[in-house]
Design a protein around this motif. Structure first.
Motif, mmCIF file in Angstrom:
data_model
loop_
_atom_site.group_PDB
_atom_site.id
_atom_site.type_symbol
_atom_site.label_atom_id
_atom_site.label_comp_id
_atom_site.label_asym_id
_atom_site.label_seq_id
_atom_site.Cartn_x
_atom_site.Cartn_y
_atom_site.Cartn_z
ATOM 1 N N ILE A 95 72.659 155.734 132.885
ATOM 2 C CA ILE A 95 73.948 155.594 132.203
ATOM 3 C C ILE A 95 75.071 155.722 133.229
ATOM 4 C CG2 ILE A 95 75.493 156.630 130.482
ATOM 5 C CD1 ILE A 95 72.883 157.394 128.951
ATOM 6 N N ASP A 140 62.014 150.090 125.728
ATOM 7 C CA ASP A 140 63.363 150.632 125.889
ATOM 8 C C ASP A 140 64.335 149.495 126.121
ATOM 9 O OD1 ASP A 140 62.316 153.187 125.687
ATOM 10 O OD2 ASP A 140 62.134 153.441 127.847
ATOM 11 N N HIS A 161 65.740 153.760 122.731
ATOM 12 C CA HIS A 161 64.295 153.921 122.884
ATOM 13 C C HIS A 161 63.628 153.451 121.603
ATOM 14 C CE1 HIS A 161 64.863 156.051 126.623
ATOM 15 N NE2 HIS A 161 65.849 156.701 126.026
ATOM 16 N N ARG A 200 63.017 161.583 122.054
ATOM 17 C CA ARG A 200 63.826 160.831 123.015
ATOM 18 C C ARG A 200 63.552 161.331 124.429
ATOM 19 N NH1 ARG A 200 69.513 159.826 120.130
ATOM 20 N NH2 ARG A 200 69.737 158.532 121.963
ATOM 21 N N SER A 211 74.393 152.961 127.565
ATOM 22 C CA SER A 211 73.424 153.895 127.000
ATOM 23 C C SER A 211 72.043 153.255 127.004
ATOM 24 C CB SER A 211 73.825 154.306 125.575
ATOM 25 O OG SER A 211 73.813 153.190 124.711
ATOM 26 N N MET A 212 71.095 153.991 126.439
ATOM 27 C CA MET A 212 69.719 153.512 126.316
ATOM 28 C C MET A 212 69.304 153.609 124.856
ATOM 29 S SD MET A 212 68.410 152.812 129.379
ATOM 30 C CE MET A 212 66.674 152.778 128.960
ATOM 31 N N ASP A 271 67.358 158.759 131.417
ATOM 32 C CA ASP A 271 68.540 158.095 130.869
ATOM 33 C C ASP A 271 69.792 158.489 131.647
ATOM 34 O OD1 ASP A 271 66.762 157.206 128.960
ATOM 35 O OD2 ASP A 271 67.852 158.045 127.251
ATOM 36 N N ARG A 272 69.901 159.782 131.958
ATOM 37 C CA ARG A 272 71.100 160.278 132.635
ATOM 38 C C ARG A 272 71.294 159.651 134.012
ATOM 39 N NH1 ARG A 272 67.284 164.481 133.072
ATOM 40 N NH2 ARG A 272 66.980 165.264 135.184
#
Length: 173
Positions: free
Chosen positions: A104, A129, A124, A27, A121-122, A100-101
């Protein structure tokens, strides 16, 4: 560690072989860095500190060896555990790339500029994505490609989704 952030970099899968290696659902865009031999990681809900002993690719799957995990039985106890790494808080993912951070929690704007939801959220997936968006209390999945998400402004706290039917609203809404 005030200058670092704890970031999810993978999830441990089933053991591989008899010597304690585990498959990893990666991830992170930097597996060669996050899973380099000698790298410090945190495993599981309590964030148990562990050290990467080895990492290698086999048939498109990352196989990970951890210091202190030397047999299949020990590896099986870690199955399903999340793997976290400490990364520099100011690390730059590169032009046109995002962690991601960073995504989000961003506001989601429709093509007219109206805020309609947030990034939850994401996901993958192997193909691409996906952004998981909360729109009007419901979840929507939007492929995270420039044609569908033409504007991402982390500093301003939003991203904008293109005017494509069915992305943010059902056709009959």
């Amino acid at each position: 560690m005030a200058d670092t952030e704890r970031v999810l970099v993978g999830t441990l899968g089933k053991p591989h072989g008899l010597k304690g290696e585990l498959t990893v659902f990666v991830r992170t865009d930097s597996p060669e860095l996050r899973f380099a031999p000698g790298a410090s990681i945190e495993v599981g809900p309590g964030g148990k500190p562990m050290t990467v002993a080895s990492a290698r690719w086999h048939s498109g799957v990352l196989l990970l060896g951890l210091v202190g995990v030397s047999d299949r039985t020990a590896a099986e106890t870690l199955r399903g555990a999340e793997v976290w790494a400490r990364v520099p808080a100011d690390e730059d993912p590169g032009e046109g790339e995002f962690f991601d951070r960073q995504l989000i929690g961003l506001g989601v704007r429709d093509a007219s500029g109206k805020t309609v939801g947030t990034v939850k959220s994401m996901l993958h997936n192997p193909g691409q994505d996906l952004l998981v968006l909360t729109i009007g209390g419901a979840e929507r999945l939007v492929p995270f490609v420039e044609a569908l998400v033409p504007v991402v402004d982390v500093a301003a706290g939003f991203l904008q989704v293109a005017d494509v039917g069915g992305l943010l609203y059902d056709e009959d809404d």
